[in-house]
Design a protein around this motif. Structure first.
Motif, PDB file in Angstrom:
ATOM      1  N   GLY A   1       0.785  -1.228   0.000  1.00 39.36           N
ATOM      2  CA  GLY A   1       0.000   0.000   0.000  1.00 39.36           C
ATOM      3  C   GLY A   1       0.814   1.273   0.000  1.00 39.36           C
ATOM      4  O   GLY A   1       0.247   2.369  -0.071  1.00 39.36           O
ATOM      5  N   ASP A   2       2.134   1.184   0.084  1.00 36.48           N
ATOM      6  CA  ASP A   2       2.969   2.391   0.025  1.00 36.48           C
ATOM      7  C   ASP A   2       2.726   3.119  -1.296  1.00 36.48           C
ATOM      8  O   ASP A   2       2.735   2.488  -2.366  1.00 36.48           O
ATOM      9  CB  ASP A   2       4.449   2.035   0.124  1.00 36.48           C
ATOM     10  N   PRO A   3       2.540   4.438  -1.246  1.00 38.07           N
ATOM     11  CA  PRO A   3       2.297   5.182  -2.486  1.00 38.07           C
ATOM     12  C   PRO A   3       3.586   5.682  -3.124  1.00 38.07           C
ATOM     13  O   PRO A   3       4.534   6.067  -2.440  1.00 38.07           O
ATOM     14  CB  PRO A   3       1.460   6.367  -2.005  1.00 38.07           C
ATOM     15  N   LEU A   4       3.632   5.662  -4.437  1.00 38.95           N
ATOM     16  CA  LEU A   4       4.636   6.395  -5.194  1.00 38.95           C
ATOM     17  C   LEU A   4       3.887   7.442  -6.005  1.00 38.95           C
ATOM     18  O   LEU A   4       2.940   7.100  -6.727  1.00 38.95           O
ATOM     19  CB  LEU A   4       5.417   5.481  -6.136  1.00 38.95           C
ATOM     20  N   PRO A   5       4.300   8.694  -5.926  1.00 43.87           N
ATOM     21  CA  PRO A   5       3.581   9.744  -6.666  1.00 43.87           C
ATOM     22  C   PRO A   5       3.913   9.708  -8.151  1.00 43.87           C
ATOM     23  O   PRO A   5       4.834   9.018  -8.583  1.00 43.87           O
ATOM     24  CB  PRO A   5       4.116  11.030  -6.024  1.00 43.87           C
ATOM     25  N   GLU A   6       3.143  10.435  -8.924  1.00 40.33           N
ATOM     26  CA  GLU A   6       3.485  10.624 -10.335  1.00 40.33           C
ATOM     27  C   GLU A   6       4.896  11.206 -10.405  1.00 40.33           C
ATOM     28  O   GLU A   6       5.229  12.160  -9.683  1.00 40.33           O
ATOM     29  CB  GLU A   6       2.496  11.577 -10.979  1.00 40.33           C
ATOM     30  N   THR A   7       5.748  10.627 -11.264  1.00 42.39           N
ATOM     31  CA  THR A   7       7.170  10.987 -11.226  1.00 42.39           C
ATOM     32  C   THR A   7       7.725  11.166 -12.633  1.00 42.39           C
ATOM     33  O   THR A   7       7.538  10.309 -13.500  1.00 42.39           O
ATOM     34  CB  THR A   7       7.979   9.896 -10.495  1.00 42.39           C
ATOM     35  N   ASP A   8       8.419  12.260 -12.817  1.00 45.73           N
ATOM     36  CA  ASP A   8       9.082  12.559 -14.092  1.00 45.73           C
ATOM     37  C   ASP A   8      10.352  11.720 -14.194  1.00 45.73           C
ATOM     38  O   ASP A   8      11.256  11.835 -13.349  1.00 45.73           O
ATOM     39  CB  ASP A   8       9.423  14.050 -14.138  1.00 45.73           C
ATOM     40  N   LEU A   9      10.433  10.877 -15.226  1.00 47.97           N
ATOM     41  CA  LEU A   9      11.606  10.023 -15.431  1.00 47.97           C
ATOM     42  C   LEU A   9      12.529  10.569 -16.513  1.00 47.97           C
ATOM     43  O   LEU A   9      13.444   9.872 -16.963  1.00 47.97           O
ATOM     44  CB  LEU A   9      11.164   8.604 -15.798  1.00 47.97           C
ATOM     45  N   GLY A  10      12.312  11.818 -16.906  1.00 44.28           N
ATOM     46  CA  GLY A  10      13.207  12.469 -17.858  1.00 44.28           C
ATOM     47  C   GLY A  10      12.752  12.367 -19.292  1.00 44.28           C
ATOM     48  O   GLY A  10      12.118  11.384 -19.693  1.00 44.28           O
ATOM     49  N   ASP A  11      13.053  13.402 -20.064  1.00 35.15           N
ATOM     50  CA  ASP A  11      12.759  13.446 -21.498  1.00 35.15           C
ATOM     51  C   ASP A  11      11.288  13.199 -21.803  1.00 35.15           C
ATOM     52  O   ASP A  11      10.928  12.561 -22.798  1.00 35.15           O
ATOM     53  CB  ASP A  11      13.617  12.425 -22.253  1.00 35.15           C
ATOM     54  N   GLY A  12      10.413  13.696 -20.931  1.00 31.27           N
ATOM     55  CA  GLY A  12       8.976  13.632 -21.175  1.00 31.27           C
ATOM     56  C   GLY A  12       8.299  12.356 -20.724  1.00 31.27           C
ATOM     57  O   GLY A  12       7.068  12.241 -20.832  1.00 31.27           O
ATOM     58  N   LEU A  13       9.036  11.377 -20.199  1.00 27.52           N
ATOM     59  CA  LEU A  13       8.431  10.136 -19.713  1.00 27.52           C
ATOM     60  C   LEU A  13       8.004  10.318 -18.256  1.00 27.52           C
ATOM     61  O   LEU A  13       8.810  10.699 -17.409  1.00 27.52           O
ATOM     62  CB  LEU A  13       9.411   8.974 -19.815  1.00 27.52           C
ATOM     63  N   VAL A  14       6.716  10.046 -17.990  1.00 31.90           N
ATOM     64  CA  VAL A  14       6.170  10.231 -16.644  1.00 31.90           C
ATOM     65  C   VAL A  14       5.601   8.901 -16.153  1.00 31.90           C
ATOM     66  O   VAL A  14       4.772   8.280 -16.830  1.00 31.90           O
ATOM     67  CB  VAL A  14       5.077  11.319 -16.622  1.00 31.90           C
ATOM     68  N   ALA A  15       6.069   8.469 -14.982  1.00 36.54           N
ATOM     69  CA  ALA A  15       5.522   7.256 -14.375  1.00 36.54           C
ATOM     70  C   ALA A  15       4.263   7.637 -13.603  1.00 36.54           C
ATOM     71  O   ALA A  15       4.284   8.577 -12.801  1.00 36.54           O
ATOM     72  CB  ALA A  15       6.539   6.627 -13.433  1.00 36.54           C
ATOM     73  N   PRO A  16       3.154   6.938 -13.816  1.00 39.53           N
ATOM     74  CA  PRO A  16       1.909   7.282 -13.116  1.00 39.53           C
ATOM     75  C   PRO A  16       2.005   6.941 -11.629  1.00 39.53           C
ATOM     76  O   PRO A  16       2.836   6.136 -11.213  1.00 39.53           O
ATOM     77  CB  PRO A  16       0.873   6.407 -13.819  1.00 39.53           C
ATOM     78  N   PRO A  17       1.146   7.537 -10.807  1.00 39.67           N
ATOM     79  CA  PRO A  17       1.130   7.191  -9.382  1.00 39.67           C
ATOM     80  C   PRO A  17       0.706   5.741  -9.197  1.00 39.67           C
ATOM     81  O   PRO A  17      -0.023   5.178 -10.018  1.00 39.67           O
ATOM     82  CB  PRO A  17       0.116   8.166  -8.789  1.00 39.67           C
ATOM     83  N   VAL A  18       1.173   5.126  -8.104  1.00 34.36           N
ATOM     84  CA  VAL A  18       0.867   3.717  -7.870  1.00 34.36           C
ATOM     85  C   VAL A  18       0.928   3.413  -6.383  1.00 34.36           C
ATOM     86  O   VAL A  18       1.701   4.012  -5.641  1.00 34.36           O
ATOM     87  CB  VAL A  18       1.864   2.811  -8.640  1.00 34.36           C
ATOM     88  N   GLU A  19       0.060   2.507  -5.943  1.00 35.71           N
ATOM     89  CA  GLU A  19       0.155   1.946  -4.598  1.00 35.71           C
ATOM     90  C   GLU A  19       0.842   0.591  -4.718  1.00 35.71           C
ATOM     91  O   GLU A  19       0.343  -0.303  -5.406  1.00 35.71           O
ATOM     92  CB  GLU A  19      -1.228   1.793  -3.959  1.00 35.71           C
TER      93      GLU A  19
END
Length: 812
Positions: free
Chosen positions: A735-753
């Protein structure tokens, strides 16, 4: 430089006037390397193979291995081989194109393993090289084992020098050669075994047939006819002294010694070498003889060993030079003595020792060479003891062969001796053993799989010892040793020393400890007992404990007072600390702030640059480049962010790098950001990651620090959730959250539990395979396998480490 022929190339490299031997030219101009090379000592085997590899790399269209791995049985040979290679490269103006590295254990300021695309010559002893090829590298951080495992089993030419001295390691090299063929590797991989005495039958194992190796390359008749070395005259006589009577031998050596030349005394044990050295010193002073005596064996720290080797190799030798040595000068050491005394030894070893006398036929008739052999005592009780560390039967065989040497022991004379030597092997590593060694997860009870029986014979196992000025207990952050601090010591001797130290009543009463080992899980130094000592591992001794002198090397003598203290070797400064502890984050603590998105973009670009040189990996470009984008996503986790130093410019931006000082301990012990990253990869469902590559990408992401690989499990001392039903491992909770995160060059990882469902065995409630099942399927995949998988793992780690080190260097 351009060369019209190999002969001109050879002359430029070596500085020699004459042409290379015919066998050397044949080796350089053949399409590939042979498996076996049998050439008498002193006739250029080292130059033949190394220069042939260089020639082929520069001129051949064939797929020539990128790394030349030079495996030596003795430490003393390493520095000399390195010096020769450096000189050849300098003469050829190739010093910038071909890198040379020595593998000797301890922290190293040179990271050869982050240059996977670089043509490289790696030189090391069988302890260091074979242990790394088995994914259990001696004298190094366990978290870096997979990098060396990957690089040393892919795109390599292994050269096994002086095979008769390798003991148990010989069968292991044969098995590894077979495993690389059956399990699959990247690039071309070859093995070449060489010596003055090599028999294909010695290499026959359950997985390798001697018939597959072909016939050895040997000296040609033309080479024999033109070589002064081959025709060198070396008369043989029996010494009056017996093995063990060191006083009588010292007297006989001084009488036979000729002041204008070098005398070499080779004995079979370090203890006898030390004793003879001491007696020579005493007797020469009593007789007022001008004698320069040098003691050489394998149990010195690098600086003292280098000084001994410099004195050994001085040409011309100092007036009155007498060298007392163990087996370390048997192989590869380019030294020549006028007078040679040698204890009886197995025949292959004797042949090597004979090669250290009148090596190139330089001794003239008016001042001839002479070889003396020393017999063991003839009564059975003392014979077996004196024969150690060798099998008494092997010495009996040698004695019978010496009786055939009517014309001395030069190469030409030895060719007439009828020999058919056996090579006994006790332990042979099997495919199942190697597969199990792929897993580097620490055993919580401290019982790692023991590979020592596959590396050396059991009676020659070593540990690595270093000394520090510590009392009672070192600070938890006392750094790991660098290579210049390390001294090899026989494991039995070291256990005895530790037993004596821990048994001292005065020290126990004052709770003073003088021997320590590193607990990598708890990140601290702990007192060690003689029952907790294992081959190849590194141990700290307090300088006041003694056990070493610059003149004698490792003595194992516990100091009685301050005069017996050992001088501590100063440490060299490193830009980035070694990643040796479970919770350590040295590649995050680099001296500057850097956003996660910027680091991901830089690492991605770095990996692209590496892959541009590795065309045979084109089928794996996409998963590698995807993994490097996602590898540090877990640093967006609140546990990592809360551990960062104060003073960040924007607390809402995920940071990948931060200054070295001011870091806080993780709120959850044993937290690993790469596990959070890998779980996010498994859960990504927006089409950013191809399903058919997901397992490989998750593995590469998880493994990029070598701490999360085949298994996910909680560790002792972890903080537990209040709810017992909530899964947890390595500081990550369900259940730990990871926020939406910029991975560089326009690639964005969506938020996830995050879900730790993959740590369960078998299929999960959602029908997905477990982490272990996913990872084992990669290891056992015929298209991947353990060697290829570790190599891919290394490529990603190399790119990550390089960009981190570059930023740290810019800051410095």
């Amino acid at each position: 430089m351009e060369f019209k022929s190999y002969a001109s190339f050879f002359k430029q490299a070596t500085g020699l006037d004459g042409n290379p031997y015919f066998y050397q030219e044949d080796l350089a101009n053949s399409g590939s390397f042979p498996a076996l090379l049998e050439v008498p000592t002193g006739m250029g085997k080292t130059a033949a193979v190394i220069l042939a590899w260089l020639w082929k790399r520069l001129n051949s269209d064939a797929d020539i291995p990128r790394r030349l791995v030079w495996c030596l049985p003795m430490r003393v040979l390493v520095e000399q081989t390195r010096q020769c290679v450096d000189n050849w490269l300098k003469n050829l103006s190739l010093g910038q194109d071909i890198k040379v590295h020595v593998l000797m254990g301890g922290e190293d300021v040179e990271d050869w393993d982050v240059l996977p695309e670089q043509a490289t010559i790696l030189i090391g002893t069988q302890d260091m090289l074979i242990s790394r090829a088995l994914n259990r590298g001696y004298g190094m951080s366990r978290y870096r084992w997979p990098m060396h495992f990957g690089l040393l089993n892919n795109d390599c030419l292994w050269v096994l020098d002086e095979v008769q001295l390798m003991g148990a390691g010989l069968a292991t090299t044969a098995q590894l050669h077979a495993f690389r063929k059956s399990l699959g590797t990247f690039g071309k991989n070859q093995s070449l075994w060489m010596s003055a005495t090599v028999n294909p039958k010695w290499l026959e194992t359950v997985d390798l047939s001697a018939d597959d190796l072909g016939v050895p390359i040997k000296l040609t008749d033309q080479d024999k006819a033109r070589s002064k070395t081959y025709k060198a005259v070396k008369p043989l006589g029996k010494a009056n002294s017996m093995m063990g009577d060191t006083g009588a031998l010292a007297d006989e050596v001084l009488k036979a010694h000729q002041p204008a030349g070098r005398t070499l005394v080779i004995v079979n044990t370090v203890a006898r070498a030390m004793d003879i050295f001491k007696k020579l010193e005493v007797q020469s002073k009593k007789r007022k003889l001008e004698v320069s005596t040098v003691l050489i064996h394998s149990r010195y720290r690098p600086a003292e060993r280098a000084d001994k080797i410099k004195r050994l190799l001085s040409d011309p030798p100092p007036e009155g030079s007498i060298i007392v040595s163990t087996q370390v000068v048997e192989a590869g050491v380019d030294v020549s003595a006028r007078i040679l005394f040698t204890e009886l030894a197995p025949w292959a070893s004797l042949v090597q020792r004979f090669g250290r006398c009148n090596r190139r036929g330089e001794c003239e008739q008016e001042s001839p060479a002479q070889v003396y052999w020393i017999d063991p005592p003839q009564d059975e009780k003392h014979y077996e003891k004196a024969a150690l560390p060798y099998d008494p039967d092997a010495l009996v065989t040698s004695k019978k062969l010496l009786e055939q040497c009517h014309h001395g022991v030069g190469p030409e004379a030895l060719d007439a001796v009828d020999t058919e030597l056996e090579f006994r092997r006790v332990h042979v590593i099997r495919r199942k053993d190697l597969i199990e060694l792929f897993d580097t997860t620490p055993d919580l009870a401290g019982n790692d799989l023991d590979i020592d029986r596959y590396v050396r014979d059991s009676d020659s196992s070593d540990v690595q010892v270093f000394w520090r000025d510590v009392l009672a207990k070192p600070a938890d952050d006392e750094p790991m040793p660098q290579r210049d601090e390390l001294c090899p010591a026989p494991i039995g001797d070291f256990k005895t020393v530790v037993g004596k130290l821990t048994g001292k009543a005065e020290l126990r009463k004052r709770e003073i400890h003088t021997a320590f080992r590193r607990n990598f899980l708890e990140r601290r130094w702990e007192p060690v007992r003689d029952t907790e000592i294992y081959p190849g591992q590194m141990y700290m001794l307090a300088s006041i404990a003694g056990g070493y002198t610059a003149e004698l090397g490792w003595t194992g003598d516990v100091a009685r007072n301050a005069k017996g203290s050992v001088t501590v070797v100063p440490r060299k400064e490193q830009r980035i600390a070694t990643d040796s502890d479970n919770d350590a984050e040295p590649y995050s603590q680099i001296g500057v702030w850097q956003e996660l998105s910027k680091h991901s973009a830089q690492a991605h670009k770095e990996l692209q640059g590496i892959l541009a040189h590795l065309r045979h990996l084109s089928g794996f470009y996409e998963p590698l480049l995807t993994a490097i984008r996602w590898h540090d996503l877990g640093k967006a986790h609140w546990v990592f962010r809360h551990a960062l130093p104060d003073g960040m410019r924007d607390p809402f931006i995920p940071w990948a790098k931060a200054p070295r000082k001011g870091w806080k301990r993780y709120a959850r012990k044993h937290f690993r950001h790469e596990l959070a990253s890998a779980l996010a990869v498994l859960q990504e469902s927006g089409g950013l990651i191809a399903d058919n590559q997901r397992n490989l990408i998750a593995y590469l992401v998880a493994a990029h620090h070598g701490k999360v690989r085949l298994s996910i499990r909680s560790l002792p001392g972890e903080k537990k959730p209040d709810d017992a039903a909530v899964r947890f491992a390595r500081g990550v909770w369900d259940g730990d959250p990871l926020p939406e995160t910029d991975l560089g060059d326009g690639l964005v990882a969506p938020p996830v539990e995050l879900s730790l469902e993959p740590m369960e065995l078998g299929l999960s409630a959602s029908g997905q395979p477990s982490w272990a099942e996913r990872m084992l399927s990669l290891r056992d995949d015929p298209e991947l396998g353990p060697f290829r998988l570790a190599y891919l793992e290394c490529l990603l780690r190399a790119a990550d480490m390089r960009v981190s080190a570059r930023i740290a260097g810019d800051d410095a």
